[in-house]
Design an enzyme around this catalytic site. Sequence first.
Site, PDB file in Angstrom:
ATOM      1  N   THR A 190       5.271   2.787   3.088  1.00 57.60           N
ATOM      2  CA  THR A 190       5.621   2.247   1.777  1.00 57.60           C
ATOM      3  C   THR A 190       6.578   1.081   1.996  1.00 57.60           C
ATOM      4  OG1 THR A 190       5.380   4.422   0.758  1.00 57.60           O
ATOM      5  CG2 THR A 190       6.617   2.762  -0.477  1.00 57.60           C
ATOM      6  N   LYS A 230       1.118   1.574  -4.596  1.00 57.25           N
ATOM      7  CA  LYS A 230       1.949   2.644  -4.041  1.00 57.25           C
ATOM      8  C   LYS A 230       3.367   2.597  -4.616  1.00 57.25           C
ATOM      9  CE  LYS A 230       3.392   6.084  -1.623  1.00 57.25           C
ATOM     10  NZ  LYS A 230       3.543   6.147  -0.172  1.00 57.25           N
ATOM     11  N   LYS A 280      15.110   4.970  -0.588  1.00 56.77           N
ATOM     12  CA  LYS A 280      14.389   3.789  -0.100  1.00 56.77           C
ATOM     13  C   LYS A 280      13.310   3.333  -1.076  1.00 56.77           C
ATOM     14  CE  LYS A 280      11.017   4.351   2.916  1.00 56.77           C
ATOM     15  NZ  LYS A 280       9.776   3.688   2.394  1.00 56.77           N
TER      16      LYS A 280
END
Length: 296
Positions: free
Chosen positions: A97, A173, A241
Amino acid sequence: MTTNVGVIGLGAMGSGMARSLRRRGSQVHVFDVRAEAAQAFAADGGVACASAAELAAQCSVIVSVVVNAAQTESVLFGEGGCAAAMKRGSVFVMCSTVDPNWSIALEARLAALGIFYIDAPISGGAAKAASGEMTMMTAGKPEAYAAVGPLLDAMAAKVYRLGEQAGAGSKVKIINQLLAGVHIAAAAEAMALGLREGVDAKALYEVITHSAGNSWMFENRMAHVLSGDYTPLSAVDIFVKDLGLVLDVARASKFPLPLSSTAHQMFMQASTAGFAREDDSAVIKIFPGIELPKKS
């Protein structure tokens, strides 16, 4: 399928993906910074490599399943990296990602070396990775898909082809992670309120999972809370994150994300409080004045 394929990163997702490829007939070469993880995979069939470069010398397709963009950079261009060892016409499948703009730039960087690139973030968790039933959100050139299509199908039940340029997979995503993070935070808040109000936690879980307020994340993650087991399947810091990436993407176009911002702050608080490496359901531990179920 007998293609020599390399898998870099044998964490919860990567190890399952490597096993799925092996099960479908590929000769799977693996590399992980934990040499014991690669050796354990090789003991059941496959080839353990001492570096990403060694792996690249033997494989026309490399699947990278590391944590983030920095680790991907290291895998490709760091000491013992695979980019210099990859043959022209090889394909690099990037499953982390990352910022979509970084993925777009990486495609161009690899193209200059004659290497094809698939932007291919993944979702579904370790169990679906192991059974070959996860989801891949992909984008890449037709020539890249021609080389890796059967391999992608071996790893995932759903392989979405979202465009011919890198970045499209990473954008989807990012949006998925927005929802996942917000849903976990909301589920934790709801369970915390129930505990504060003296509601039986198991009864609350039973009712919510059979009512309109349910979500996949409530059903999955609050089961961890009920069992008192915060063994990380996806850690708190993953959402520090990932929601950070969500906010970075939105900030670039001055797009407001109030729920994402709040959820990010909740995960940041949990991380700072010492729960960074616990399961992401540990975000519930930031709420004061509640007694959480003990590990059974």
